[in-house]
Design a protein around this motif. Structure first.
Motif: not given
Length: 157
Positions: A64-93
């Motif tokens: 869905r994100e590929a279609l929404e953001e880039a207008g392309v259709r894709i196939r998700a072939d496999r899960l490659a990596w599961v990881h936690q991203i360090p906490r993000i604080t956005y400009d609005n807090g």
């Protein structure tokens, strides 16, 4: 759409407190190229990324994100990596923790373009010429390219 409606609703009630989300990264391959875009919010070069909607299958979210953001259709072939991203604080807090699920994906059709405004530019890059991609994003691509077929998991005992 930059921020999903369900996140805006949560923020109405919780303010800027940390929220946990499941995110997806779609490493979209076409031959020896990968699809990258420049984010409109911070100018970073990244693969296609996004938040999994409530009740949505993560691989479907990547497509869905590929279609929404880039207008392309894709196939998700496999899960490659599961990881936690360090906490993000956005400009609005707003604070967010993302469990990222990186998928290796195959391009099926469509010429990429910045479809929904989340990217200022979108295009194919040769795998040996990734430009100003961050180390984190390079790692996502490298792990997705691994031919061992198994998903990589961080941590664990």
């Amino acid at each position: 759409m930059a921020t999903p409606d369900f996140v805006l609703e949560l923020r109405r009630h919780l303010g800027t407190r940390p929220l946990s989300f499941v995110g997806v990264t779609a490493v979209i391959l076409r031959g020896d190229e990968v699809l990258l875009g420049r984010r409109s919010d911070n100018g970073a070069l990244t693969p296609i990324t996004g938040i999994v909607d409530p009740g949505e299958e993560p691989a479907d979210a990547a497509c869905r994100e590929a279609l929404e953001e880039a207008g392309v259709r894709i196939r998700a072939d496999r899960l490659a990596w599961v990881h936690q991203i360090p906490r993000i604080t956005y400009d609005n807090g707003d604070q967010a923790d993302y469990l990222d699920l990186t998928f290796r994906c195959t391009w099926l059709e469509g010429e990429p373009y910045p479809a929904d405004g989340e990217m200022t530019e979108v295009g194919w890059r040769r795998l040996d010429d990734l430009g100003d991609l961050s180390d984190e994003q390079r790692t996502r691509i490298r792990v997705a390219l691994a031919e061992d077929g198994g998903a990589r998991f961080e941590g664990g005992a």
